[in-house]
Design a protein around this motif. Sequence first.
Motif, short mmCIF file in Angstrom:
data_model
loop_
_atom_site.label_atom_id
_atom_site.label_comp_id
_atom_site.label_asym_id
_atom_site.label_seq_id
_atom_site.Cartn_x
_atom_site.Cartn_y
_atom_site.Cartn_z
N THR A 22 0.26 -0.93 -0.17
CA THR A 22 -0.09 0.33 0.13
C THR A 22 0.71 1.26 -0.11
OG1 THR A 22 -0.10 0.12 2.04
CG2 THR A 22 -1.63 -1.19 1.85
N LYS A 23 1.96 1.25 0.34
CA LYS A 23 2.67 1.99 0.72
C LYS A 23 2.52 2.86 1.90
CE LYS A 23 5.16 0.43 -3.16
NZ LYS A 23 6.05 0.30 -2.66
N LYS A 24 1.97 2.46 2.30
CA LYS A 24 1.60 3.54 3.75
C LYS A 24 1.76 2.45 5.00
CE LYS A 24 -2.69 3.86 2.62
NZ LYS A 24 -4.05 4.74 3.46
N SER A 25 2.20 3.03 6.26
CA SER A 25 2.99 2.14 7.75
C SER A 25 1.18 1.07 8.00
CB SER A 25 2.46 3.01 8.45
OG SER A 25 3.98 3.54 7.98
N PHE A 26 1.41 0.00 8.69
CA PHE A 26 0.29 -0.59 9.04
C PHE A 26 -0.01 -0.06 10.95
CE2 PHE A 26 -1.65 -3.46 12.27
CZ PHE A 26 -2.05 -4.75 10.86
N GLY A 27 -1.05 0.71 10.56
CA GLY A 27 -1.78 1.40 11.62
C GLY A 27 -2.39 1.25 12.82
N VAL A 28 -2.06 1.09 13.46
CA VAL A 28 -2.68 0.86 14.90
C VAL A 28 -3.01 1.39 16.09
CG1 VAL A 28 -2.68 -0.61 16.84
CG2 VAL A 28 -1.53 -1.68 15.31
N ASP A 82 -4.73 18.33 5.08
CA ASP A 82 -4.68 17.22 6.63
C ASP A 82 -4.95 15.77 6.76
OD1 ASP A 82 -7.04 17.54 5.83
OD2 ASP A 82 -7.82 18.58 7.79
N ASN A 83 -4.56 15.23 5.70
CA ASN A 83 -5.57 14.28 5.14
C ASN A 83 -4.18 13.50 5.93
OD1 ASN A 83 -5.49 11.77 4.15
ND2 ASN A 83 -5.88 12.38 1.86
N PRO A 84 -4.62 12.11 6.35
CA PRO A 84 -3.16 11.81 7.84
C PRO A 84 -2.80 10.36 6.82
CG PRO A 84 -5.64 11.63 8.50
CD PRO A 84 -6.44 12.30 7.20
N GLU A 85 -3.44 10.32 5.46
CA GLU A 85 -2.93 9.17 4.49
C GLU A 85 -1.53 9.74 4.07
OE1 GLU A 85 -4.47 6.99 1.04
OE2 GLU A 85 -4.87 8.62 0.87
N LEU A 86 -1.29 11.28 4.14
CA LEU A 86 0.32 11.54 4.08
C LEU A 86 0.68 11.48 4.48
CD1 LEU A 86 -1.33 15.28 2.47
CD2 LEU A 86 -0.77 13.35 0.77
N ILE A 87 0.38 11.20 6.05
CA ILE A 87 1.08 11.38 6.95
C ILE A 87 1.63 9.74 7.48
CG2 ILE A 87 1.72 11.11 9.99
CD1 ILE A 87 -0.78 13.09 9.75
N SER A 88 1.36 8.77 7.11
CA SER A 88 1.08 7.45 6.89
C SER A 88 2.09 6.99 5.88
CB SER A 88 -0.28 6.31 6.62
OG SER A 88 0.10 5.37 7.32
N THR A 138 -10.94 10.10 13.91
CA THR A 138 -11.62 9.57 12.89
C THR A 138 -11.32 9.33 11.49
OG1 THR A 138 -13.19 11.08 15.21
CG2 THR A 138 -13.97 10.35 11.94
N ALA A 139 -10.42 10.71 11.14
CA ALA A 139 -9.94 10.76 10.15
C ALA A 139 -8.86 10.09 9.84
CB ALA A 139 -9.36 12.35 10.04
N ALA A 140 -8.02 9.25 10.56
CA ALA A 140 -7.33 8.44 9.61
C ALA A 140 -8.20 7.08 10.39
CB ALA A 140 -6.54 7.95 11.11
N ILE A 141 -9.15 6.76 10.10
CA ILE A 141 -10.17 5.50 9.81
C ILE A 141 -10.70 5.64 8.40
CG2 ILE A 141 -11.91 4.74 10.76
CD1 ILE A 141 -11.16 4.39 13.51
#
Length: 364
Positions: free
Chosen positions: A150-156, A274-280, A301-304
């Motif tokens: 996904t090119k994103k970190s696995f989030g918990v 402020d899109n959390p996807e950019l952080i991930s 909420t935004a991260a989900i």
Amino acid sequence: MSKKNVSHTKWMKRAIFLASLGKNTTSPNPKVGAVILDKNGNLISEGFHFKAGMPHAEAMAFRNLKKDAKGGSMYVNLEPCCHQGKTPPCVDKVISSGIRKVYVSIQDPDKRVSGKGIKLLKEAGIRVHLGLCKKESLELNKAFIHRNITKKSFGVLKWAMSIDGRIGLKNGKSKWITSEQSRSIVHSFRAEFDAIIIGGNTLRKDNPLLTTRGSKNPEPLRVVFTKSLDLPSKSSLWDCNKAKTIVIYDSSTANESYLKRIPKCVEVEKIPSDNPELISKLLAKRGCNKILWECGPRLATAAIQTNCIQEIITFIAPKILGGENSMNPFGDFDFREMDEIIKLSNSQVSLIGNDICVKNSFEN
């Protein structure tokens, strides 16, 4: 299951166990273990990857050889690499060793490898068996696999709440909802992660330290996301001797004059919204396989909503905070029908003193 298949499973499970010994230290690399048998099926070596930059599992197993591996077999939970990184490609060593059979649990999702290692082994006349203990291997390296695909970190996402679903009083006070025992477990639990994320509001309100309290060295990267950059000039996170800190800010809304409040030792990155996807994605690019979100309701909420969260850890305390205006774990998802709601699966429940810990995955 035949005796032969039982034996193969036994040795692959041994490789998976060895891989797990690198649990908190291998990022951005995967967790890999390797077992070598001689031509008579006797164990002659094993090894595992401990840390990025150090020898891979296969290389460690060859280093530890007690006798010649010619004609023997290797069991490895992830496809051997075939590219030159910080260490030489493992495929070359396997081929030159004279090993005749290689049992691989899962293919490497890294595009530099992804089937190429297996292809080279086969072209060298080595018999390759793929898929043994696949489920266990996918679980062990799910964060590494997720980042590569996904090119994103696995989030918990982790939070603590009262039994009536509140994370704080209406005045914002929340220390402490859970017990000291639960908080201690969270400190050691953080060692599983490469980075820990909070929002600017959590920093201003709680002034957290966000460390494992010495369970991991180096400590996970501490990440603050802010839309305003209006952060305090004094903060526990500004002490870079304890752990590295990075501030990520939304360049479309932040007042960059506040940057002078942030110490020079703290790294600063800007993203366009402020899109959390950019952080991930930013953290994934830095090699963070697995990240822990310890943020407030708005960012959670935004991260989900942007698919940055794959698992949820909830600590529930036997306390009642009450009040319609008390703080909730999430903001409004604006659901209108029950079939729109978020469903979780794979519930794992444990008791920590009087507190309850519930772990869930998101349904695919």
